[in-house]
Design a protein around this motif. Sequence first.
Motif, PDB file in Angstrom:
ATOM      1  N   THR A  65       0.880  -1.316  -0.040  1.00 61.34           N
ATOM      2  CA  THR A  65       0.136  -0.031   0.201  1.00 61.34           C
ATOM      3  C   THR A  65       0.751   1.174   0.061  1.00 61.34           C
ATOM      4  O   THR A  65       0.631   2.230  -0.765  1.00 61.34           O
ATOM      5  CB  THR A  65      -0.980   0.085   1.125  1.00 61.34           C
ATOM      6  OG1 THR A  65      -1.628  -1.215   1.263  1.00 61.34           O
ATOM      7  CG2 THR A  65      -1.930   1.144   1.117  1.00 61.34           C
TER       8      THR A  65
ATOM      9  N   ARG B  34       1.128   4.007  -3.494  1.00 60.48           N
ATOM     10  CA  ARG B  34       0.348   4.923  -3.298  1.00 60.48           C
ATOM     11  C   ARG B  34       0.865   6.394  -3.940  1.00 60.48           C
ATOM     12  O   ARG B  34      -0.128   7.061  -4.629  1.00 60.48           O
ATOM     13  CB  ARG B  34       0.482   5.334  -1.499  1.00 60.48           C
ATOM     14  CG  ARG B  34      -0.403   6.540  -1.347  1.00 60.48           C
ATOM     15  CD  ARG B  34      -0.261   6.954   0.143  1.00 60.48           C
ATOM     16  NE  ARG B  34      -1.278   8.462   0.260  1.00 60.48           N
ATOM     17  CZ  ARG B  34      -0.680   9.487  -0.110  1.00 60.48           C
ATOM     18  NH1 ARG B  34       0.260   9.662  -0.844  1.00 60.48           N
ATOM     19  NH2 ARG B  34      -1.663  10.637  -0.162  1.00 60.48           N
TER      20      ARG B  34
ATOM     21  N   PRO C 104      -2.752   6.108  -6.435  1.00 57.22           N
ATOM     22  CA  PRO C 104      -3.630   5.826  -5.218  1.00 57.22           C
ATOM     23  C   PRO C 104      -4.714   5.117  -5.107  1.00 57.22           C
ATOM     24  O   PRO C 104      -5.188   4.696  -3.945  1.00 57.22           O
ATOM     25  CB  PRO C 104      -3.877   7.476  -5.167  1.00 57.22           C
ATOM     26  CG  PRO C 104      -3.958   7.840  -6.564  1.00 57.22           C
ATOM     27  CD  PRO C 104      -2.785   7.271  -7.413  1.00 57.22           C
TER      28      PRO C 104
ATOM     29  N   SER D 255      -3.570   1.647  -4.164  1.00 53.08           N
ATOM     30  CA  SER D 255      -3.492   1.737  -2.756  1.00 53.08           C
ATOM     31  C   SER D 255      -4.545   1.523  -1.816  1.00 53.08           C
ATOM     32  O   SER D 255      -4.790   0.886  -0.715  1.00 53.08           O
ATOM     33  CB  SER D 255      -2.501   3.114  -2.230  1.00 53.08           C
ATOM     34  OG  SER D 255      -3.145   4.232  -2.126  1.00 53.08           O
TER      35      SER D 255
ATOM     36  N   THR E 224      -5.091   5.791   4.805  1.00 52.88           N
ATOM     37  CA  THR E 224      -4.861   5.491   3.531  1.00 52.88           C
ATOM     38  C   THR E 224      -5.974   6.106   2.686  1.00 52.88           C
ATOM     39  O   THR E 224      -5.993   6.811   1.516  1.00 52.88           O
ATOM     40  CB  THR E 224      -4.472   4.020   3.178  1.00 52.88           C
ATOM     41  OG1 THR E 224      -3.490   3.628   3.703  1.00 52.88           O
ATOM     42  CG2 THR E 224      -4.308   3.992   1.530  1.00 52.88           C
TER      43      THR E 224
ATOM     44  N   SER F 106      -6.549   9.984   3.243  1.00 52.58           N
ATOM     45  CA  SER F 106      -5.517  10.652   2.673  1.00 52.58           C
ATOM     46  C   SER F 106      -5.798  10.990   1.113  1.00 52.58           C
ATOM     47  O   SER F 106      -5.119  11.928   0.614  1.00 52.58           O
ATOM     48  CB  SER F 106      -4.079  10.269   2.851  1.00 52.58           C
ATOM     49  OG  SER F 106      -4.061   8.978   1.858  1.00 52.58           O
ATOM     50  N   LEU F 107      -6.683  10.442   0.484  1.00 56.30           N
ATOM     51  CA  LEU F 107      -7.021  10.822  -0.903  1.00 56.30           C
ATOM     52  C   LEU F 107      -7.810  12.128  -0.951  1.00 56.30           C
ATOM     53  O   LEU F 107      -7.827  12.569  -1.814  1.00 56.30           O
ATOM     54  CB  LEU F 107      -7.988   9.443  -1.325  1.00 56.30           C
ATOM     55  CG  LEU F 107      -7.346   8.186  -1.512  1.00 56.30           C
ATOM     56  CD1 LEU F 107      -8.253   7.146  -2.333  1.00 56.30           C
ATOM     57  CD2 LEU F 107      -6.010   8.454  -2.610  1.00 56.30           C
TER      58      LEU F 107
ATOM     59  N   ALA G 238      -1.297  12.005   4.796  1.00 53.05           N
ATOM     60  CA  ALA G 238      -0.499  10.836   4.137  1.00 53.05           C
ATOM     61  C   ALA G 238       0.769  10.792   5.089  1.00 53.05           C
ATOM     62  O   ALA G 238       1.676  10.109   4.943  1.00 53.05           O
ATOM     63  CB  ALA G 238      -0.340  10.808   2.747  1.00 53.05           C
TER      64      ALA G 238
END
Length: 415
Positions: A91, A95, A99, A102, A207, A210-211, A217
Amino acid sequence: MTATFQLDGREFTALNGGPVFTPDTACRYALALSLPRRVGSPGEQVALQHVAALLERFGFAVERQAFRFADTLAVLLPLEILLGQALVLATLWVRAGHPWASLALAGLLVLLLALSSPLNAKARSCSIDPGPDEPAAAWSGLFRRLGPRRSAANLVARLPGSSARQDLPQLVLAAHYDSKSQRLPLAVRMALFALAIGGSAVFAALTGLSLAAPALAAGLPILAGIVIASGALLLALGSGNASPGAIDNASGVGVALHLAERLAAERALSSKLSITILVTGAEELGAIGALAYLRRHGEHLRRRAHAAGLYILNFDGPGVEGRLCLVGRGSLAGLVREACRELGYPLVGGRLPGALLDHEPFTAQGFQAVSLIGIGRASLAVHTPGDTPSRLGLGGFRQAGEVGLRSIEKIAQIE
């Protein structure tokens, strides 16, 4: 046995000469069992024979119930840890450039966390060899070939007379007699499990978040390091036979033995119950002895629970100076809490991460079952060569024994 009454507006509690728990006696029984007794070792057989002889001396009819099984957790747990570490690293690796890939890997990590516990429970149950007339469960053949093959035995002791009566509440006093050693104490192992599982869950959540919030992140490499390091330490734990197991669980067997002794001598109380003493083997390998007992007696236990009630009280490591910890829920847990309040003993509750206790297979089947555990400074020596008789404390035996006895009296009063 007690009775309460009021005099001049004040409440008094009167004792009627019922059974008395003597912590010195329970500690003496524990001392005799404080020797390395890992599954398959000579010490295991010495302990088994000694406990059986004591129960027979108290007047119980004792049956040794052997079982064979595969140590599946010795294979499954390392595989799950390695897979979790691989998913965390993958992951983190993909990333930056991918993304959404991930996010998919983080989803697989969450799935692993969700499925590992039920998978391990299924594997432990299926790892036990079926009896001659018992149909094999689905996938049991696979699990019985996964891990080293081992043999162990439970001691099942019944008090003649009331044990066969279906109209009496069934009381099962349980404690495991096997021991093991590891490179790190039990408390450290529990902390590592909490870090590995909790860190993985937070890593997967961050994870995804954080997108939408890229600043989050920054914490991912730190969390990944925590998961990888804790998993690596768990993989290095190992398992041996260097611990005398005075606390875990010679002290629990000592408490159960002395309670059995007092119940056998106090017929006014024991005649109101159907009493079984269950001394389990292979608890340290995943509560296998309790599972084997359930597999053999499950239908009978269900009938007893439906007829007049079934109550399983398990003792695990109570012989330390400190506080009692109650693990379990339901009406039996309520009776134990009430007993602690009446006796003035502080009680803490909760689960122990990374630890499997003998009451858990029973609660999974819907039975009333709890474990009483001692929590104190000496508990840090559990699963190490330092778990010696010098760390035992009479205060722990007194607390567990008196609370156990008061809880038994309450069960006997249930109509």
